[in-house]
Design a protein around this motif. Structure first.
Motif, PDB file in Angstrom:
ATOM      1  N   PHE A   1       2.186  10.109  -9.856  1.00 26.69           N
ATOM      2  CA  PHE A   1       1.489  10.293 -11.133  1.00 26.69           C
ATOM      3  C   PHE A   1       0.453  11.400 -11.062  1.00 26.69           C
ATOM      4  CE2 PHE A   1       3.107   5.990 -12.026  1.00 26.69           C
ATOM      5  CZ  PHE A   1       3.764   6.276 -13.206  1.00 26.69           C
ATOM      6  N   SER A   2      -0.193  11.569  -9.911  1.00 26.53           N
ATOM      7  CA  SER A   2      -1.151  12.661  -9.811  1.00 26.53           C
ATOM      8  C   SER A   2      -0.427  14.011  -9.859  1.00 26.53           C
ATOM      9  CB  SER A   2      -1.979  12.531  -8.522  1.00 26.53           C
ATOM     10  OG  SER A   2      -1.167  12.674  -7.400  1.00 26.53           O
ATOM     11  N   MET A   3       0.736  14.109  -9.255  1.00 26.32           N
ATOM     12  CA  MET A   3       1.497  15.357  -9.335  1.00 26.32           C
ATOM     13  C   MET A   3       1.963  15.636 -10.744  1.00 26.32           C
ATOM     14  SD  MET A   3       3.864  15.393  -5.974  1.00 26.32           S
ATOM     15  CE  MET A   3       3.533  16.634  -4.781  1.00 26.32           C
TER      16      MET A   3
ATOM     17  N   SER B   1       0.827  -1.208   0.000  1.00 25.82           N
ATOM     18  CA  SER B   1       0.000   0.000   0.000  1.00 25.82           C
ATOM     19  C   SER B   1       0.862   1.258   0.000  1.00 25.82           C
ATOM     20  CB  SER B   1      -0.957   0.001   1.198  1.00 25.82           C
ATOM     21  OG  SER B   1      -0.231   0.063   2.404  1.00 25.82           O
ATOM     22  N   MET B   2       2.021   1.214   0.656  1.00 26.85           N
ATOM     23  CA  MET B   2       2.919   2.376   0.621  1.00 26.85           C
ATOM     24  C   MET B   2       3.428   2.629  -0.795  1.00 26.85           C
ATOM     25  SD  MET B   2       5.176   2.379   4.119  1.00 26.85           S
ATOM     26  CE  MET B   2       5.857   0.753   3.894  1.00 26.85           C
ATOM     27  N   TYR B   3       3.817   1.554  -1.487  1.00 27.26           N
ATOM     28  CA  TYR B   3       4.271   1.717  -2.873  1.00 27.26           C
ATOM     29  C   TYR B   3       3.138   2.216  -3.765  1.00 27.26           C
ATOM     30  CZ  TYR B   3       8.753  -0.540  -2.002  1.00 27.26           C
ATOM     31  OH  TYR B   3      10.005  -0.847  -1.552  1.00 27.26           O
ATOM     32  N   PHE B   4       1.928   1.718  -3.559  1.00 26.49           N
ATOM     33  CA  PHE B   4       0.787   2.159  -4.361  1.00 26.49           C
ATOM     34  C   PHE B   4       0.499   3.639  -4.116  1.00 26.49           C
ATOM     35  CE2 PHE B   4      -3.788   2.832  -4.820  1.00 26.49           C
ATOM     36  CZ  PHE B   4      -3.919   2.549  -6.169  1.00 26.49           C
ATOM     37  N   CYS B   5       0.525   4.054  -2.850  1.00 18.46           N
ATOM     38  CA  CYS B   5       0.272   5.463  -2.536  1.00 18.46           C
ATOM     39  C   CYS B   5       1.362   6.362  -3.107  1.00 18.46           C
ATOM     40  CB  CYS B   5       0.180   5.661  -1.026  1.00 18.46           C
ATOM     41  SG  CYS B   5      -1.319   4.975  -0.308  1.00 18.46           S
ATOM     42  N   ALA B   6       2.616   5.921  -3.042  1.00 20.53           N
ATOM     43  CA  ALA B   6       3.705   6.723  -3.601  1.00 20.53           C
ATOM     44  C   ALA B   6       3.551   6.853  -5.111  1.00 20.53           C
ATOM     45  CB  ALA B   6       5.052   6.088  -3.247  1.00 20.53           C
TER      46      ALA B   6
END
Length: 64
Positions: free
Chosen positions: A57-59, A47-52
């Protein structure tokens, strides 16, 4: 003292010693606990890798 051939033969290297299991219920409970801890650790790490990745990508698409 062992001879070099006896100490380094293939047959000797395949023998694995282990302690006997006297309390099977406690052993299984400990294995379940270890398995659950590993699952939670792997889930948190994923989940940490997914959030990062999502934040990166959103930035990029926001233009920040």
């Amino acid at each position: 003292m062992k001879h070099f051939a006896n100490a380094h033969s293939c047959a000797q290297n395949n023998v694995k010693e282990h302690s006997p299991i006297y309390d099977l219920q406690a052993y299984k409970a400990r294995q379940r606990k270890i398995k659950r801890q590993n699952f939670l650790k792997n889930t948190a790490e994923a989940s940490m890798y997914f959030c990062a990745a999502a934040l990166t990508f959103s930035m990029l698409f926001w233009g920040v």
